[in-house]
Scaffold this active site. Sequence first.
Site, PDB file in Angstrom:
ATOM      1  N   TYR A 154      25.192 -19.614  45.790  1.00 59.28           N
ATOM      2  CA  TYR A 154      26.263 -18.622  45.956  1.00 59.28           C
ATOM      3  C   TYR A 154      27.634 -19.287  45.776  1.00 59.28           C
ATOM      4  O   TYR A 154      28.522 -18.746  45.101  1.00 59.28           O
ATOM      5  CB  TYR A 154      26.111 -18.006  47.346  1.00 59.28           C
ATOM      6  CG  TYR A 154      26.978 -16.815  47.641  1.00 59.28           C
ATOM      7  CD1 TYR A 154      26.620 -15.541  47.206  1.00 59.28           C
ATOM      8  CD2 TYR A 154      28.141 -16.946  48.389  1.00 59.28           C
ATOM      9  CE1 TYR A 154      27.400 -14.434  47.516  1.00 59.28           C
ATOM     10  CE2 TYR A 154      28.924 -15.852  48.701  1.00 59.28           C
ATOM     11  CZ  TYR A 154      28.556 -14.596  48.267  1.00 59.28           C
ATOM     12  OH  TYR A 154      29.326 -13.501  48.579  1.00 59.28           O
ATOM     13  N   LYS A 158      30.389 -18.358  43.010  1.00 62.08           N
ATOM     14  CA  LYS A 158      31.692 -17.817  43.425  1.00 62.08           C
ATOM     15  C   LYS A 158      32.844 -18.763  43.053  1.00 62.08           C
ATOM     16  O   LYS A 158      33.951 -18.299  42.768  1.00 62.08           O
ATOM     17  CB  LYS A 158      31.697 -17.503  44.925  1.00 62.08           C
ATOM     18  CG  LYS A 158      30.720 -16.392  45.327  1.00 62.08           C
ATOM     19  CD  LYS A 158      31.024 -15.060  44.654  1.00 62.08           C
ATOM     20  CE  LYS A 158      30.186 -13.922  45.189  1.00 62.08           C
ATOM     21  NZ  LYS A 158      30.438 -12.645  44.513  1.00 62.08           N
TER      22      LYS A 158
HETATM   23  P1  NAD Z   1      25.972  -5.357  49.381  1.00 58.07           P
HETATM   24  O1  NAD Z   1      24.696  -6.092  49.295  1.00 58.07           O
HETATM   25  O2  NAD Z   1      26.215  -4.491  50.568  1.00 58.07           O
HETATM   26  O3  NAD Z   1      26.185  -4.460  48.066  1.00 58.07           O
HETATM   27  C1  NAD Z   1      26.029  -5.033  46.796  1.00 58.07           C
HETATM   28  C2  NAD Z   1      25.614  -3.937  45.815  1.00 58.07           C
HETATM   29  O4  NAD Z   1      25.417  -4.575  44.537  1.00 58.07           O
HETATM   30  C3  NAD Z   1      24.293  -3.276  46.186  1.00 58.07           C
HETATM   31  O5  NAD Z   1      24.425  -1.871  46.114  1.00 58.07           O
HETATM   32  C4  NAD Z   1      23.302  -3.809  45.159  1.00 58.07           C
HETATM   33  O6  NAD Z   1      22.261  -2.901  44.833  1.00 58.07           O
HETATM   34  C5  NAD Z   1      24.210  -4.085  43.978  1.00 58.07           C
HETATM   35  N1  NAD Z   1      23.639  -5.087  43.076  1.00 58.07           N
HETATM   36  C6  NAD Z   1      22.991  -6.226  43.425  1.00 58.07           C
HETATM   37  N2  NAD Z   1      22.557  -6.862  42.341  1.00 58.07           N
HETATM   38  C7  NAD Z   1      22.935  -6.124  41.267  1.00 58.07           C
HETATM   39  C8  NAD Z   1      22.767  -6.271  39.876  1.00 58.07           C
HETATM   40  N3  NAD Z   1      22.078  -7.299  39.367  1.00 58.07           N
HETATM   41  N4  NAD Z   1      23.287  -5.318  39.048  1.00 58.07           N
HETATM   42  C9  NAD Z   1      23.945  -4.249  39.568  1.00 58.07           C
HETATM   43  N5  NAD Z   1      24.126  -4.060  40.881  1.00 58.07           N
HETATM   44  C10 NAD Z   1      23.633  -4.987  41.734  1.00 58.07           C
HETATM   45  O7  NAD Z   1      27.111  -6.453  49.257  1.00 58.07           O
HETATM   46  P2  NAD Z   1      28.674  -6.433  49.685  1.00 58.07           P
HETATM   47  O8  NAD Z   1      28.778  -7.148  50.975  1.00 58.07           O
HETATM   48  O9  NAD Z   1      29.257  -5.094  49.513  1.00 58.07           O
HETATM   49  O10 NAD Z   1      29.236  -7.435  48.588  1.00 58.07           O
HETATM   50  C11 NAD Z   1      29.898  -7.019  47.413  1.00 58.07           C
HETATM   51  C12 NAD Z   1      30.486  -8.241  46.731  1.00 58.07           C
HETATM   52  O11 NAD Z   1      31.394  -8.894  47.623  1.00 58.07           O
HETATM   53  C13 NAD Z   1      29.435  -9.275  46.341  1.00 58.07           C
HETATM   54  O12 NAD Z   1      29.800  -9.879  45.107  1.00 58.07           O
HETATM   55  C14 NAD Z   1      29.537 -10.286  47.465  1.00 58.07           C
HETATM   56  O13 NAD Z   1      29.120 -11.560  47.043  1.00 58.07           O
HETATM   57  C15 NAD Z   1      31.011 -10.240  47.768  1.00 58.07           C
HETATM   58  N6  NAD Z   1      31.340 -10.712  49.122  1.00 58.07           N
HETATM   59  C16 NAD Z   1      30.813 -10.109  50.238  1.00 58.07           C
HETATM   60  C17 NAD Z   1      31.146 -10.612  51.487  1.00 58.07           C
HETATM   61  C18 NAD Z   1      30.596 -10.020  52.775  1.00 58.07           C
HETATM   62  O14 NAD Z   1      30.791 -10.622  53.844  1.00 58.07           O
HETATM   63  N7  NAD Z   1      29.952  -8.874  52.764  1.00 58.07           N
HETATM   64  C19 NAD Z   1      32.008 -11.708  51.599  1.00 58.07           C
HETATM   65  C20 NAD Z   1      32.525 -12.276  50.446  1.00 58.07           C
HETATM   66  C21 NAD Z   1      32.184 -11.774  49.212  1.00 58.07           C
END
Ligand code: NAD
Length: 246
Positions: A154, A158
């Site tokens: 990850y 990132k």
């Molecule tokens: P989440 O898992 O709640 O939602 C992610 C969505 O992306 C899901 O609906 C999933 O089905 C979809 N997805 C996954 N793989 C996919 C693919 N190959 N093609 C199309 N869609 C796909 O995650 P989140 O927490 O909302 O995270 C969203 C983004 O923010 C991600 O890139 C994550 O790395 C980043 N992020 C999240 C956090 C956190 O704490 N939640 C922190 C930093 C960064």
Amino acid sequence: MRLNGKVVIVTGAGQGIGAATALKFAREGATVALCDLREDVVDRSIEACREVGAQAVGFALDVADRQAVDGMVAGVIERFERIDILVNNAGITRDARFEKMTGEQFDSVIEVNLKGVFNVAQAVVPAMIAQGHGVILNGSSVVGIYGNFGQTNYAAAKFGVIGLTKTWCRELGPKGIRVNAVAPGFIQTPMLSTVPDAVLARMSEQVPLRRLGRPEEVANIYAFLASDEASYINGAVIEASGGLTV
Ligand code: NAD
């Protein structure tokens, strides 16, 4: 409404930060094209965006599948004639300590979180260049700045997203396209659903604001960066961590 008439693609728009971002953009007057791996959650998101009066279309696809991505971009251009904004949000985790991480765990995260960002951006850029304007926003993480225990794959992806952002800022800026990244800290989304409550409580204690972030708080940053109010912000990485990393 800050995004009136803009056409935006949001990836991973079915839940969490992507769903909140799609809804925020819809409320700001944008036409939203939503993509997600899961059809059921895309449908729910489309419904929410239509309820606030936006035009919304959905695509169930994997951002790692370049052919499917090209098909989505062609479909959006055919229907709406342009793409003003891309939010590259789709992402996954497959955590393990470095010694135990399998090649499959490493590859799958790179394939979605890094190559997926490359795929969708490369597919939309010709339209943005032809229009002479566009905004690309990439989802990174504080883990993409500082690293994290158990997240070799990850963190690599990132950090890579920030590298893409800065490179595209240099290459695409002269063509009228702004490119920025957002680096959230701990945000309360389904991505954290496997983390035990006690661990979530400890994570909150590490944050100077003493709480996890809400998806809407990240969506607000994407909306600002996409709007003309951010017209001189290019190549930036905006951290949204409640002060976690200070
Ligand atoms: P989440 O898992 O709640 O939602 C992610 C969505 O992306 C899901 O609906 C999933 O089905 C979809 N997805 C996954 N793989 C996919 C693919 N190959 N093609 C199309 N869609 C796909 O995650 P989140 O927490 O909302 O995270 C969203 C983004 O923010 C991600 O890139 C994550 O790395 C980043 N992020 C999240 C956090 C956190 O704490 N939640 C922190 C930093 C960064």
